[in-house]
Design an enzyme around this catalytic site. Structure first.
Site, short mmCIF file in Angstrom:
data_model
loop_
_atom_site.label_atom_id
_atom_site.label_comp_id
_atom_site.label_asym_id
_atom_site.label_seq_id
_atom_site.Cartn_x
_atom_site.Cartn_y
_atom_site.Cartn_z
CG LEU A 22 -1.81 1.32 1.45
CD1 LEU A 22 -2.54 1.39 0.17
CD2 LEU A 22 -2.55 1.09 2.48
CG LEU B 92 6.13 13.60 6.21
CD1 LEU B 92 5.15 14.01 7.46
CD2 LEU B 92 7.10 12.62 6.22
CE1 TYR C 276 9.78 24.79 2.62
CE2 TYR C 276 7.66 23.87 2.71
CZ TYR C 276 9.01 23.84 2.21
OH TYR C 276 9.34 22.97 1.29
CB CYS D 120 15.68 43.83 -16.24
SG CYS D 120 17.38 44.36 -16.03
#
Length: 679
Positions: free
Chosen positions: A324, A330, A334, A540
């Site tokens: 499976l 996961l 941050y 730029c």
């Protein structure tokens, strides 16, 4: 570009509001002159949230430098600032991507330890076999390191394309004994043509053990045809489109309209076709994927519960099910908030393993079937932490906050009004005076456009307006609550820090989907960061900037930074910033906007003496990136040489100037695409 980022979820705001007020009061005291020199590394830790997103790998030492502990809490750390300085003395220029290979080893060890603990806790009667999805970061040294570090855990690879299959077959070691289940898996996902399937099946002759996951119905007949041709019995899986919904940016990876996978009727069609060919025993794996960076554990639970039921039904239909595969998802925290927010997650790795093991075991016991080998494709959670992008600040542009000193006898009324507004600003009227200053500024521009205000007078008016904003902002920062109409003032007054990198090349997700990455100075963390700024890159392009940053309860529009030129030290001291958790997807997703190429990359491993540079991968030269867009450097140089000769004949350039031009042109072709220190 992604939609504008809104405030984080209500739960997060409520849980952490008191912390925000605490922080606001703390900064207000500093701005008001209370303990002006009391800034500590603990203050920097709280401000940049390094303990939230960085543990156990990143912290701050007594010198105010970021440290890296590549082996996590197993000991040993490196001073990141000193490391960067040492690398620069080796002529390895910034921007520089530093990969800490030991972190990869630690991530694999942690993931396997979590599943081992969950299997023991719930007495699960089978094993876990993780695979690394190559698409997360395909670079050779990373994939080879992961295979090496994963060998004790029989950690395998997942290929989502034909090129990735080429990598996997050449990198994974052949299976010595396929009967004992002690081997790494090779999961073959993605679109498949005849050559892909032929290669995967023939690789079994070399001792590989690929599992071909059916994602489109057309692949079934192709697999059957090729297996008969070579008389190789395949191991196949099916990828299911679950009704359980994902969450966040990749929430649409699941559901009936997902890009990949089979609906339940299509899965039954696969079963019937295999059964008709007496090959139903080849169907051994069920796979699903509900999206990357899943922030809520409840979403994972729902998906596992549904997938476990499908798995049980396939066993009931006669398939020889063995595996499976719960896919990826996961998450990585941050922003360090540990909440259900797209840049965070409200669970840890152990919670993830526990829920998978418990749900699958319960479903199998209810049906009285053998529990499967559990497989996950956790790429982001393995690779993200190991890479740090280091770049330097090249200069700043700051909004002037000082009013014009000289007061002329007959100043224009609009200038007098702005000057009176500036002088009257206080804590009682700062909101009202902000609107007054804004109105006077608009009137000044209108008067200028109709010729009633000179350029010098308009300059004075604008200078006074910005001085008003600066004074109002200082008052607003001390308040526990900032009025809605002043919320954008911090961003309006922010300094622009020009940094030596290309967002498009090195932080593609920050540009494309507003992904948040932790960004902070890697030194000077014993000093209070008194500036507020955004980061502008070398390209730029107006999108070549970063103006969204992690925060405790919301997404910040500015980053707290130190003055570019440190008044207490030499003006030549560089100012280094780090962008962390960069190991997943960013390198391979980058583009050559303005022809800024790959950055320099170093692989660092620790040893008893400190560290060593395991690999150095030089960044692109200008000549190399020009080659990517079909220019030949020698032809370009010859064109310039001919033109300098013509200019010499026409007396438009001196011989010395022509030689300097040619030397600079030729030297530049061999150089890094980014800005470098002057020789």
């Amino acid at each position: 570009m992604g939609a504008p980022i809104k405030a984080k979820i209500t739960q997060k705001a409520e849980n952490l509001n008191s912390s925000l007020q605490e922080k606001s009061t703390e900064f207000g005291q500093r701005d008001n002159g209370v303990n002006p020199n009391s800034w500590t590394i603990e203050d920097s830790e709280k401000l940049y949230r390094i303990q939230g997103w960085g543990e156990p790998y990143f912290s701050i030492n007594a010198a105010g430098h970021v440290t890296v502990s590549p082996k996590g809490d197993h000991g040993g750390s490196l001073d990141l600032y000193q490391l960067v300085e040492a690398l620069r003395r080796r002529n390895i220029e910034l921007p520089l991507l530093i990969r800490f290979s030991d972190i990869l080893a630690d991530r694999i060890e942690r993931l396997n330890a979590c599943f081992a603990k969950a299997i023991a806790r719930y007495n699960y009667p089978n094993v876990y076999r993780g695979v690394y999805p190559i698409k997360c970061n395909q670079h050779r040294h990373i994939v080879e390191s992961l295979v090496r570090y994963g060998k004790p855990y029989h950690f395998g690879l997942e290929a989502g394309s034909k090129p990735e299959l080429m990598i996997a077959l050449a990198t994974l070691e052949p299976v010595a004994n396929p009967q004992n289940n002690q081997f790494p898996l090779l999961i073959c996902n993605g679109y498949k043509d005849q050559e892909y399937i032929e290669t995967a099946l023939l690789a079994t002759r070399l001792g590989q053990r690929p599992i071909i996951v059916i994602e489109q119905l057309e692949e079934v007949d192709l697999i059957l045809k090729i297996s008969r041709q070579f008389e190789i019995k395949p191991i196949v899986g099916v990828r299911a489109k679950l009704s359980s919904k994902g969450i966040g940016r990749w929430g649409n990876s699941a559901g009936d309209r997902a890009k990949f996978g089979l609906t339940i009727p299509e899965i039954l069609t696969v079963v019937n076709r295999l059964e008709a060919c007496q090959m139903l025993d080849c169907l051994q794996l069920l796979h699903f994927h509900i999206g990357s960076q899943i922030s809520s554990i409840s979403v994972i639970k729902d998906a596992i519960r549904e997938a476990a039921q499908i798995y049980g039904e396939l066993v009931k239909l006669g398939a020889h099910m063995q595996y499976l595969d719960v896919g990826g998802g996961l998450g990585v925290d941050y922003d360090g908030s540990k909440t259900n927010f797209y840049a965070s997650k409200n669970y840890n790795m152990q919670n993830y393993a526990n829920d998978i093991v418990a749900e699958v075991k319960e479903a199998c016991e209810e049906r009285n079937i053998t529990a499967p080998v559990l497989v996950s494709e956790s790429g982001r959670a393995i690779a993200a932490h190991h890479s740090v992008l280091i770049f330097d600040v090249l200069g700043t542009n700051e909004v002037p906050r000082t009013p014009p000193i000289a007061v002329e006898e007959k100043e224009h009324l609009i200038i007098r009004n702005l000057r009176e507004t500036y002088n009257s600003i206080n804590e009682d009227n700062y909101q009202e005076t902000f609107h007054d200053a804004a109105q006077f500024k608009e009137e000044a521009i209108s008067l200028f456009n109709f010729g009633y205000l000179s350029l010098k007078e308009r300059s004075k008016a604008e200078q006074l307006y910005w001085a008003c904003c600066g004074k109002i902002l200082e008052i607003a920062r001390k308040q526990e609550y900032v009025p809605d109409d002043l919320e954008d003032l911090e961003k309006i007054m922010a300094s622009i820090y020009y940094v030596n990198l290309s967002v498009f090349q090195s932080a593609a997700d920050a540009w494309a989907i507003d992904q948040l990455f932790p960004i902070m100075p890697i030194h000077r963390l014993t000093e209070e960061p008194t500036q507020r700024g955004i980061l502008a890159d070398l390209t730029c392009d107006s999108d070549g900037k970063i103006d969204k940053f992690i925060d405790l309860t919301d997404v910040k529009s500015v980053l707290e930074l130190h003055p570019f030129k440190n008044p207490d030290r030499s003006d030549n001291e560089p100012y280094y910033l780090g962008m962390f958790l960069m190991g997943a997807y960013q390198e391979i997703m980058g583009n050559l906007h303005n022809l800024f190429g790959d950055t320099n990359v170093v692989h660092i491993t620790t040893n008893p003496k400190g560290y060593q540079i395991e690999y150095l991968v030089k960044g692109d030269t200008i000549s190399e990136v020009l080659g990517y867009v079909q220019y030949n450097a020698e032809d370009l140089l010859e064109n310039i040489r001919r033109r300098t000769e013509q200019a010499l004949q026409d007396n438009r350039i001196t011989l010395e100037e022509s030689q300097l031009l040619l030397q600079d042109y030729e030297r530049s072709l061999r150089r890094y695409t980014y800005l470098m220190d002057n020789d």
